[in-house]
Design a protein around this motif. Structure first.
Motif, PDB file in Angstrom:
ATOM      1  N   ILE A  64      -2.803  14.247 -41.057  1.00 47.35           N
ATOM      2  CA  ILE A  64      -3.283  13.140 -41.882  1.00 47.35           C
ATOM      3  C   ILE A  64      -4.150  12.242 -41.009  1.00 47.35           C
ATOM      4  N   SER A  65      -5.287  11.819 -41.529  1.00 48.76           N
ATOM      5  CA  SER A  65      -6.155  10.911 -40.790  1.00 48.76           C
ATOM      6  C   SER A  65      -5.840   9.459 -41.155  1.00 48.76           C
ATOM      7  N   VAL A  66      -5.863   8.618 -40.136  1.00 47.35           N
ATOM      8  CA  VAL A  66      -5.640   7.182 -40.318  1.00 47.35           C
ATOM      9  C   VAL A  66      -6.903   6.453 -39.868  1.00 47.35           C
ATOM     10  N   PHE A  67      -7.471   5.645 -40.763  1.00 50.66           N
ATOM     11  CA  PHE A  67      -8.688   4.895 -40.471  1.00 50.66           C
ATOM     12  C   PHE A  67      -8.395   3.398 -40.456  1.00 50.66           C
ATOM     13  N   GLY A  68      -9.183   2.672 -39.692  1.00 55.87           N
ATOM     14  CA  GLY A  68      -9.048   1.225 -39.666  1.00 55.87           C
ATOM     15  C   GLY A  68      -9.864   0.621 -38.542  1.00 55.87           C
ATOM     16  N   SER A  69      -9.855  -0.673 -38.472  1.00 55.99           N
ATOM     17  CA  SER A  69     -10.725  -1.416 -37.572  1.00 55.99           C
ATOM     18  C   SER A  69     -10.379  -1.225 -36.107  1.00 55.99           C
ATOM     19  N   ALA A  70     -11.441  -1.154 -35.283  1.00 54.21           N
ATOM     20  CA  ALA A  70     -11.271  -1.130 -33.828  1.00 54.21           C
ATOM     21  C   ALA A  70     -11.015  -2.530 -33.286  1.00 54.21           C
ATOM     22  N   ARG A  71     -11.173  -3.568 -34.102  1.00 57.82           N
ATOM     23  CA  ARG A  71     -11.111  -4.945 -33.623  1.00 57.82           C
ATOM     24  C   ARG A  71      -9.743  -5.596 -33.774  1.00 57.82           C
ATOM     25  N   VAL A  72      -8.811  -4.886 -34.380  1.00 60.86           N
ATOM     26  CA  VAL A  72      -7.452  -5.406 -34.506  1.00 60.86           C
ATOM     27  C   VAL A  72      -6.753  -5.295 -33.152  1.00 60.86           C
ATOM     28  N   ARG A  73      -6.055  -6.340 -32.760  1.00 62.36           N
ATOM     29  CA  ARG A  73      -5.404  -6.366 -31.451  1.00 62.36           C
ATOM     30  C   ARG A  73      -3.896  -6.147 -31.577  1.00 62.36           C
ATOM     31  N   ALA A  74      -3.313  -5.650 -30.475  1.00 55.55           N
ATOM     32  CA  ALA A  74      -1.857  -5.499 -30.421  1.00 55.55           C
ATOM     33  C   ALA A  74      -1.209  -6.852 -30.691  1.00 55.55           C
ATOM     34  N   GLY A  75      -0.171  -6.834 -31.485  1.00 50.28           N
ATOM     35  CA  GLY A  75       0.506  -8.072 -31.853  1.00 50.28           C
ATOM     36  C   GLY A  75       0.133  -8.567 -33.231  1.00 50.28           C
ATOM     37  N   GLU A  76      -0.999  -8.110 -33.765  1.00 52.34           N
ATOM     38  CA  GLU A  76      -1.388  -8.487 -35.114  1.00 52.34           C
ATOM     39  C   GLU A  76      -0.629  -7.615 -36.120  1.00 52.34           C
ATOM     40  N   PRO A  77      -0.392  -8.134 -37.339  1.00 59.07           N
ATOM     41  CA  PRO A  77       0.404  -7.388 -38.329  1.00 59.07           C
ATOM     42  C   PRO A  77      -0.156  -5.999 -38.642  1.00 59.07           C
ATOM     43  N   GLU A  78      -1.485  -5.883 -38.725  1.00 57.67           N
ATOM     44  CA  GLU A  78      -2.075  -4.581 -39.055  1.00 57.67           C
ATOM     45  C   GLU A  78      -1.843  -3.555 -37.947  1.00 57.67           C
ATOM     46  N   TYR A  79      -1.791  -4.016 -36.705  1.00 57.69           N
ATOM     47  CA  TYR A  79      -1.527  -3.106 -35.589  1.00 57.69           C
ATOM     48  C   TYR A  79      -0.122  -2.518 -35.724  1.00 57.69           C
ATOM     49  N   ALA A  80       0.854  -3.381 -35.966  1.00 58.15           N
ATOM     50  CA  ALA A  80       2.234  -2.915 -36.140  1.00 58.15           C
ATOM     51  C   ALA A  80       2.349  -1.993 -37.351  1.00 58.15           C
ATOM     52  N   LEU A  81       1.621  -2.325 -38.411  1.00 56.27           N
ATOM     53  CA  LEU A  81       1.639  -1.495 -39.616  1.00 56.27           C
ATOM     54  C   LEU A  81       1.109  -0.094 -39.308  1.00 56.27           C
ATOM     55  N   ALA A  82       0.006  -0.014 -38.547  1.00 56.96           N
ATOM     56  CA  ALA A  82      -0.566   1.284 -38.202  1.00 56.96           C
ATOM     57  C   ALA A  82       0.367   2.096 -37.309  1.00 56.96           C
ATOM     58  N   GLU A  83       1.054   1.420 -36.392  1.00 55.00           N
ATOM     59  CA  GLU A  83       2.047   2.109 -35.559  1.00 55.00           C
ATOM     60  C   GLU A  83       3.120   2.766 -36.427  1.00 55.00           C
ATOM     61  N   GLU A  84       3.607   2.009 -37.396  1.00 57.83           N
ATOM     62  CA  GLU A  84       4.657   2.547 -38.263  1.00 57.83           C
ATOM     63  C   GLU A  84       4.134   3.692 -39.123  1.00 57.83           C
ATOM     64  N   VAL A  85       2.901   3.589 -39.580  1.00 59.24           N
ATOM     65  CA  VAL A  85       2.297   4.690 -40.335  1.00 59.24           C
ATOM     66  C   VAL A  85       2.276   5.951 -39.481  1.00 59.24           C
ATOM     67  N   GLY A  86       1.860   5.819 -38.213  1.00 61.02           N
ATOM     68  CA  GLY A  86       1.825   6.968 -37.318  1.00 61.02           C
ATOM     69  C   GLY A  86       3.195   7.585 -37.125  1.00 61.02           C
ATOM     70  N   ARG A  87       4.202   6.749 -36.922  1.00 63.05           N
ATOM     71  CA  ARG A  87       5.557   7.260 -36.735  1.00 63.05           C
ATOM     72  C   ARG A  87       6.059   7.982 -37.979  1.00 63.05           C
ATOM     73  N   ARG A  88       5.825   7.398 -39.130  1.00 66.46           N
ATOM     74  CA  ARG A  88       6.327   7.981 -40.374  1.00 66.46           C
ATOM     75  C   ARG A  88       5.605   9.299 -40.710  1.00 66.46           C
ATOM     76  N   LEU A  89       4.325   9.379 -40.398  1.00 59.44           N
ATOM     77  CA  LEU A  89       3.607  10.634 -40.643  1.00 59.44           C
ATOM     78  C   LEU A  89       4.166  11.757 -39.775  1.00 59.44           C
ATOM     79  N   VAL A  90       4.449  11.458 -38.523  1.00 57.19           N
ATOM     80  CA  VAL A  90       5.045  12.464 -37.643  1.00 57.19           C
ATOM     81  C   VAL A  90       6.425  12.870 -38.159  1.00 57.19           C
ATOM     82  N   ALA A  91       7.219  11.892 -38.582  1.00 55.04           N
ATOM     83  CA  ALA A  91       8.556  12.204 -39.118  1.00 55.04           C
ATOM     84  C   ALA A  91       8.461  13.103 -40.342  1.00 55.04           C
ATOM     85  N   ALA A  92       7.341  13.001 -41.085  1.00 59.15           N
ATOM     86  CA  ALA A  92       7.150  13.839 -42.274  1.00 59.15           C
ATOM     87  C   ALA A  92       6.558  15.207 -41.931  1.00 59.15           C
ATOM     88  N   GLY A  93       6.262  15.438 -40.653  1.00 60.60           N
ATOM     89  CA  GLY A  93       5.799  16.756 -40.231  1.00 60.60           C
ATOM     90  C   GLY A  93       4.296  16.887 -40.065  1.00 60.60           C
TER      91      GLY A  93
END
Length: 272
Positions: A75-104
């Motif tokens: 699965i491809s995940v797209f989004g801004s290069a300008r979001v920094r660690a600590g911002e809500p969208e960064y944490a959201l993308a991390e969780e998306v990555g983890r959940r996609l891996v958990a789904a195989g």
């Protein structure tokens, strides 16, 4: 006609063939291709001319296909290069990555910083496959440290082909022009059936809601898109909902494809 079977005009203008290319009059070169190849002193401007670019483009496709051929479900995940660690969208993308891996699924991003980095990081931390498809830009970004398999491209269209060919779905978080470009490229290809339909999920109703309302209030009302086209763009707000939406979308599309195949079989094969 002359005894050789050619017209006087043909004799006067001469024809010169360089591979599949036909040249006449002032286009005829003064030396052959192999003579130019073997010349000891050359102008290297030819390295930047279109025929040579074709070979570079071909090489990018070959390298990309070779690197990703055995990737498996992704699965491809797209989004801004300008979001920094600590911002809500960064944490959201991390969780998306983890959940996609958990789904195989492997996680594919543009390989840069921001949301791309976060999704790759989530995939690695979940012991999954983390892929980055980078692009040469005037401002050098480089591949983020969480990419385990990275491919760099000169040409956007070669890179887009890899996203579309090796992904089963797109998760789109808040982003800028590049994200919009990837989003609408995918939507156009799905709408026109140039690619098999795959789910596209927008994450962040505060961010994407205005766009979807504009599509409905302007494009749909003017008849430039259909109601069904808007169904291609579900909007959710959590990582869990995003992954659920893309997975259920893939399941629905599989069921539709199987139903269509069964209908064709019952009808005795596809129509002429």
């Amino acid at each position: 006609m002359t005894p050789q079977g050619r017209s006087t005009r043909d004799n006067d203008s001469r024809s010169y063939r360089r591979g599949p290319v036909l040249l006449r009059r002032g286009k005829i070169p003064r030396e052959t291709t192999d003579a130019r190849l073997l010349a000891p002193e050359q102008d290297f401007e030819w390295l930047h001319q279109d025929p040579w670019r074709v070979l570079r483009i071909q090489a990018e496709f070959v390298e990309g296909f070779g690197a990703l051929a055995d990737l498996g479900p992704a699965i491809s995940v797209f989004g801004s290069a300008r979001v920094r660690a600590g911002e809500p969208e960064y944490a959201l993308a991390e969780e998306v990555g983890r959940r996609l891996v958990a789904a195989g699924y492997a996680v594919v991003t543009g390989g840069g910083p921001g949301i791309m980095e976060a999704a790759n990081k989530g995939a690695v931390e979940a012991d999954g496959v983390s892929v980055g498809l980078g692009i040469e830009l005037p401002f050098e970004q480089g591949m983020n440290e969480w990419v385990d398999l990275g491919v760099n491209f000169r040409y956007f269209f070669a890179r887009k082909t890899m996203f579309l060919k090796y992904s089963q779905g797109f998760v789109v978080l808040p982003g800028g022009f590049g994200t919009m470009d990837e989003l609408f490229e995918a939507l156009t290809l799905v709408q026109t059936q140039k690619v098999s339909s795959f789910p596209i999920v927008l994450v962040g109703s505060d961010y994407w809601g205005g766009l979807v309302e504009w599509l409905r209030g302007t494009m749909l009302s003017r008849g430039t898109i259909a109601e069904a086209d808007l169904d291609l763009l579900p909007v959710v707000d959590t990582a869990e909902a995003a992954v659920d939406a893309v997975l259920s979308g893939m399941a629905r599309l599989r069921e539709e494809a199987e139903a269509q195949a069964a209908a064709v079989d019952e009808a005795g094969g596809a129509p002429e």
